[in-house]
Write an enzyme that holds these catalytic residues in place. Sequence first.
Site, short mmCIF file in Angstrom:
data_model
loop_
_atom_site.label_atom_id
_atom_site.label_comp_id
_atom_site.label_asym_id
_atom_site.label_seq_id
_atom_site.Cartn_x
_atom_site.Cartn_y
_atom_site.Cartn_z
N ASP A 121 1.48 0.79 3.79
CA ASP A 121 0.67 2.18 3.89
C ASP A 121 -0.31 2.14 4.91
O ASP A 121 -0.72 3.47 5.46
CB ASP A 121 0.15 2.43 2.46
CG ASP A 121 -0.85 1.75 2.01
OD1 ASP A 121 -0.88 0.41 2.45
OD2 ASP A 121 -1.44 1.81 0.74
C1 LAN Z 1 -6.82 -4.51 -0.12
C2 LAN Z 1 -7.53 -3.30 0.64
C3 LAN Z 1 -6.48 -2.20 1.03
C4 LAN Z 1 -5.30 -2.09 -0.05
C5 LAN Z 1 -4.45 -0.73 0.22
C6 LAN Z 1 -4.34 -0.43 1.73
C7 LAN Z 1 -5.31 0.43 -0.21
C8 LAN Z 1 -3.42 -0.73 -0.69
O1 LAN Z 1 -2.74 0.56 -0.61
C9 LAN Z 1 -2.45 -1.90 -0.25
C10 LAN Z 1 -3.12 -3.22 -0.48
C11 LAN Z 1 -4.70 -3.35 0.37
C12 LAN Z 1 -4.15 -3.65 1.73
C13 LAN Z 1 -5.54 -4.29 -0.20
C14 LAN Z 1 -4.78 -5.74 -0.79
C15 LAN Z 1 -5.86 -6.85 -1.53
C16 LAN Z 1 -7.22 -6.74 -0.87
C17 LAN Z 1 -6.98 -7.34 0.42
C18 LAN Z 1 -7.67 -5.19 -0.69
C19 LAN Z 1 -7.91 -4.82 -2.41
C20 LAN Z 1 -9.08 -5.77 -0.26
C21 LAN Z 1 -9.57 -7.13 -1.12
C22 LAN Z 1 -8.16 -7.60 -1.77
C23 LAN Z 1 -8.34 -9.20 -1.44
C24 LAN Z 1 -6.80 -9.72 -2.17
C25 LAN Z 1 -9.49 -9.89 -1.89
C26 LAN Z 1 -9.10 -11.27 -2.10
C27 LAN Z 1 -8.98 -11.77 -3.45
C28 LAN Z 1 -7.84 -12.37 -3.73
C29 LAN Z 1 -7.41 -12.33 -5.21
C30 LAN Z 1 -7.18 -13.44 -2.82
#
Ligand code: LAN
Length: 716
Positions: A445
Amino acid sequence: MSQAQKTDYTRWRMLDEDGKHTWHYLNDDEAVAKWPQTLADKYYLGLPLDLPDLPPATSPLESVSNCLTFFSKQQLPPGNWGCEYGGPMFLLPGVVIAWVLTDTQIPPAYATEIINYLVSQANPVDGGWGLHTEGDSTVFGTSLNYTVLRLLGVEAEQPVMIKARGLLHRLGGALNAPHWSKFWLAVLGVCDWEIVNPVPPEAWLLPDWVPLAPWRWWVHIRQVFLPMSWIWSKRWTAPETDIIRALRRELFVQSWESIDWAAHRNDIASSDNYHPKTWLLNSINSFLADIWTPYLRPKSLASRAEDWVSKLIDMEDANSDYADLASVNAPMNLLVCYIRDGPDSYSVRRHRERMEEFLWVNKEGMFVNGTNGVQCWDTAFLIQAVSAAGLAEDAKWKPMLTRGLEFLDQQQIRENCKDQGVCYRHFRKGAWTFSNRDQGYGVSDCISEALKAVILLQKEADGYPQLLEDQRIFDAVDTLLTYQNRSGGCASYEPTRGGEYLEMLNTAEVFGRIMIEYDYPECTSAVLTALTLFSKYWPDYRRTELQAFIQRGVNYTKKAQLPDGSWYGSWGVCFTYGTMFALECLGSVGENYANSMSVRKGCEFLLSKQREDGGWSESFQSCEQMKYIEHPSGSQVVQTAFAIIALLSVDYPNSEPISHGIRLIMSRQQANGEWLQEGIEGIFNKSCAISYPNYKFIFTTLALGKFAKKYPNFKC
Ligand code: LAN
């Protein structure tokens, strides 16, 4: 060190170099004079902005204009927007513990503000910390953040520590912590390694065809497992210090010497046990811990596995110039490099520099963001929102949008990873990430939203520079076309590689749906709307494939609709967020309220949730509990915008409920054009809330702009 200290907030500056955000505390008066604080700095820090009142908006478009007057002042020199990205409470401990373990200097201003932040986040009732800022206290949050405060010099007898310790003990002490906390405490030497459930690097030696081979896991879990398994395999522990000895006394209910560590491997407090370990995982763990590791594990196999894991870690570092995927694996990779390459090696020095990019300062202090920023994501949406309002060609906003476009131009990834097959990486040529190019991970996305923004400015609007030539747009589309699952849906970083049964091996306990990629209606929608827009301007490019992709995506979207007409959102709060994306997707292929049953049900779901004041309101708990839960403080500007965008994108015929929502949004706008922060907007892995502070500007603009376009004569 006392917790009452505060740094001088007029000395903090945020530097944005090519989308890389770092915070600097200027001790020297000359430096302060040379580098004035910007409005964006002041806004992030919660300092007064002293902006003039704007003429009150009498129409949605005037409201958009007031918002942009405010928001354009926050645009950073490379063309993007910045924002804090807090919420999770387990990220800061990883960074601080890694700093301490690797003898990294912690600037005093950082230490002071980290302490302030943690003190401000302590639960006012019980004194603990949760998985995230909105959550109830957990052993995870409390054991790790207590440890951070002690490592930064806070005395054990400070009231905040006494209270937190009391809670930790009531929850059973650190023996009841989940896996990731036990891991960090074992590295510190506060726990014995025997308490940590196995993280065998040998998993990485499994042939690719094995259904549970790690390359099939969700990229975050895989990238965390890598350094964790290397360190676990080495059983590396930091040298013992006074503070470690003190923590051994403070974090446990029983005397440290008396603990039978192996007996507590599976202990976990109920506050932390969101995803209990399965019988399968428990059996594998006991085989690995009690039989394989002590008696069977050949040394040569262990070292072969460690070497391979170490190479994969190097590839992750190389593919991101040490920025790494997120703030969980980055500190662990730093530690691996420190142990393996020594304290003064290039890898360690570069990791230290790049870790700075995870830090953020707000009015409460310093903390660690979920990623190294939200740069591409917010910038792409802002461009789309202004375009939807019909303002892309307005001379007033053109310079701002041109800079946004320049930013996206700079941030597009131009090449796939070197040896992408060897390190199991997905295509990324032509992709955009969520944050910046260095981070290096395309997301379905994020690519789509950025691509839409580029097309809207370069093709749909007049007078913008053609920064991305067609081939670069095709590169993005080629990569997007690799993202579809057999179901027709799209996941986040990669197409799904493993079966849902892998959730049975979820060791993290505190999260759900974490082991593999899933189909997400919001990601699918973003890809479909991007491809639809693209095919308007390049109708012949891979035409049949595009059409088939879109058709399969629409079918998936319809299938993913829940019986009440809604869609579950996995990354934003929650059913309102998911339903917005799904309806936008259906709307983009010509389905609307008049001609589609699915759309009709989606609209009816939304209308059934509209509140008397015209707004919508959802709590992050919806995501956790998978049912619609209202936000306790009533209507929320952001969800109201989501619902309005959804209704408008499928031509909901009655303007009344929509204008009611529009009035609510406008009534909350401040005299300087901004909206104030309300409930937390985002979520991940079902249980952890995360903030998207720019949504209150971006999605309001999109809702108001779309409305103004459709009802140009509406006046408040
Ligand atoms: C995010 C932030 C953005 C998010 C969107 C683009 C909004 C979504 O549509 C796809 C997934 C994604 C890229 C995403 C995946 C997981 C993240 C990176 C996070 C929520 C921000 C932090 C999170 C990450 C996993 C935090 C670390 C924790 C673990 C369990 C490893």
